[in-house]
Design an enzyme around this catalytic site. Sequence first.
Site, mmCIF file in Angstrom:
data_model
loop_
_atom_site.group_PDB
_atom_site.id
_atom_site.type_symbol
_atom_site.label_atom_id
_atom_site.label_comp_id
_atom_site.label_asym_id
_atom_site.label_seq_id
_atom_site.Cartn_x
_atom_site.Cartn_y
_atom_site.Cartn_z
ATOM 1 N N ASN A 1 1.706 4.208 -15.851
ATOM 2 C CA ASN A 1 0.443 3.733 -15.621
ATOM 3 C C ASN A 1 0.434 2.234 -16.463
ATOM 4 O OD1 ASN A 1 -1.093 6.642 -16.218
ATOM 5 N ND2 ASN A 1 -0.627 5.821 -14.422
ATOM 6 N N PHE A 2 1.125 2.282 -17.614
ATOM 7 C CA PHE A 2 0.977 1.345 -18.602
ATOM 8 C C PHE A 2 1.101 -0.116 -18.203
ATOM 9 C CE2 PHE A 2 2.572 4.869 -21.528
ATOM 10 C CZ PHE A 2 1.068 5.086 -22.011
ATOM 11 N N HIS A 3 2.261 -0.465 -16.957
ATOM 12 C CA HIS A 3 2.166 -1.770 -16.703
ATOM 13 C C HIS A 3 1.076 -2.557 -16.054
ATOM 14 C CE1 HIS A 3 2.834 -2.446 -12.266
ATOM 15 N NE2 HIS A 3 2.149 -1.141 -12.284
ATOM 16 N N ARG A 4 0.197 -1.717 -15.613
ATOM 17 C CA ARG A 4 -1.020 -2.390 -15.151
ATOM 18 C C ARG A 4 -2.378 -1.785 -15.609
ATOM 19 N NH1 ARG A 4 0.585 1.608 -11.960
ATOM 20 N NH2 ARG A 4 -0.819 2.667 -10.761
ATOM 21 N N CYS B 1 -22.059 -2.401 5.206
ATOM 22 C CA CYS B 1 -21.470 -1.465 4.433
ATOM 23 C C CYS B 1 -20.055 -1.255 4.960
ATOM 24 C CB CYS B 1 -22.294 -0.033 4.081
ATOM 25 S SG CYS B 1 -22.026 1.183 5.676
ATOM 26 N N CYS C 1 -19.793 0.000 8.356
ATOM 27 C CA CYS C 1 -20.053 -1.083 9.310
ATOM 28 C C CYS C 1 -18.628 -2.093 9.783
ATOM 29 C CB CYS C 1 -21.126 -2.237 8.844
ATOM 30 S SG CYS C 1 -22.699 -1.620 8.449
ATOM 31 N N CYS D 1 -0.466 2.474 -4.249
ATOM 32 C CA CYS D 1 0.379 1.840 -5.252
ATOM 33 C C CYS D 1 1.721 2.682 -5.371
ATOM 34 C CB CYS D 1 -0.442 1.376 -6.207
ATOM 35 S SG CYS D 1 -1.735 0.232 -6.064
ATOM 36 N N CYS E 1 -24.603 1.687 13.062
ATOM 37 C CA CYS E 1 -23.666 2.115 11.822
ATOM 38 C C CYS E 1 -24.135 3.460 11.539
ATOM 39 C CB CYS E 1 -24.050 1.317 10.545
ATOM 40 S SG CYS E 1 -23.225 2.132 9.221
ATOM 41 N N CYS F 1 15.235 12.094 -0.635
ATOM 42 C CA CYS F 1 14.282 10.983 -0.941
ATOM 43 C C CYS F 1 13.683 11.211 -2.138
ATOM 44 C CB CYS F 1 13.240 10.974 0.192
ATOM 45 S SG CYS F 1 12.321 12.347 0.259
HETATM 46 ZN ZN LIG Z 1 -23.079 0.391 7.792
#
Ligand SMILES: [Zn+2]
Length: 452
Positions: A129-132, A230, A233, A247, A305, A409
């Site tokens: 977390n620290f870098h940002r 909103c 919408c 991220c 909406c 991975c």
């Molecule tokens: Zn809306």
Amino acid sequence: MIESEAESERTKLKREISELRAALNRKEQCLRDLETLISAARAEDHPEENAIGAPGRAVHTKLTNDDIARYSRQLILPEFGVKGQLKLKNSSVLIVGLGGLGCPAAQYLAAAGCGRLGLIDYDEVERSNFHRQILHSEDRYGLSKAESARIALLELNPHCEIRCHSRLLYSQNAMHIIRNYDVVLDCSDNVPTRYLLNDACVMLRKPLVSGSALKMDGQLTVYSYGNGPCYRCIYPVPPPPEAVTNCGDGGVLGAITGTIGAMQALEAIKVIVGLGDVLAGRLLIFDGITTVFRNIRIRNKRPNCHVCSTQPLISELIDYEMFCGMHATDKDHPLQLLTSDERLTVEDYRDELQAKPHLLIDVRPPAEFEICKLPEAVNVPLAEILDDSYLERFAKQLEDKDLSIVLLCRRGNDSQIAVQHVRNRFPMHSVRDLIGGLHAWTNNVDSNFPIY
Ligand SMILES: [Zn+2]
């Protein structure tokens, strides 16, 4: 006959439930209207106050000497002045997510003299977390992010009242928490939380300052403000889960989140003070590679909406993880695409296979392979696996039907997709992946192996 009676009883109960829900919604609406009326009446009685301000709270009508000294550089701005400072002092802002966006946003709001900040985050401080996430520090590693941010903010401005909500925001607690704030900042990084915040803010009539940042780009807009649209919408349906990157997977530069987070604080201050032209109905797009800011008009309110129209289909919060088909956290959510005989634990790999001839293919992107790798691994990114462009490279090795193929991975998700593809190409080979990927390798085999 009995079945049909039971069916009709169920239908009756369902109708009753839906009528009760409708009645509850009407009462909620009455409550919101009354709160708005009380705020408006208070503003008329005390013109020095802003209509923004939580009902029932003591109202500040004067600045202290400390306020004057502390905020002098913004007090002398003619468009801000003492009135602006008092409005800020009487205001409350909820910051959802104390990460890359939430940290700078909270920092500028506390420093500027916002009266009360609510901090909501389910997560704990980690080294990545620290870098940002610049409010957190090494000595608060493992502490809840909301609590860590509270400590840092009070050092910056002890006059700011801070409330911590160290929990996940979800449908059952959102209305209760959001109701107590004037403005909400969406500093989250997942789609279900964006829909949840949008719907709750529309229902409670709270402006929602929404920021996002990924890789080298950022975006910013204000929803549920004035006649602006909103979030629904603009995005009536959620994107497919495979099209969403956060991220943790896509990466981001700290200065990008810092830029957008600081601007979220600015828009919140403008909403509270009634200053300038709030970024509603417009979207700011920041391209960090070219350092270009673009401002584009976004569509008006959608007349049909589902949440902000005059006849909304959604009048109470729903299950947003189900609606989006995604999780509201960025914690590891292991995929289950393969059967157990198509998978290998990291311990079994170490004990049974590592010393023998085999082909270990690491399917991460090259930038991640460069960070750390197992010595025997070769890098073939997942995209190359999927378009078969690796086949020529390993043509000779793959002629040996006895050669085991192991795919690897970061967390053991992409490797499963790769196994499905490679297995179809080479049905005669043993093709397996490593469960939990390199994270499992660090946790279960080699604690000195770096984790990211
Ligand atoms: Zn809306």
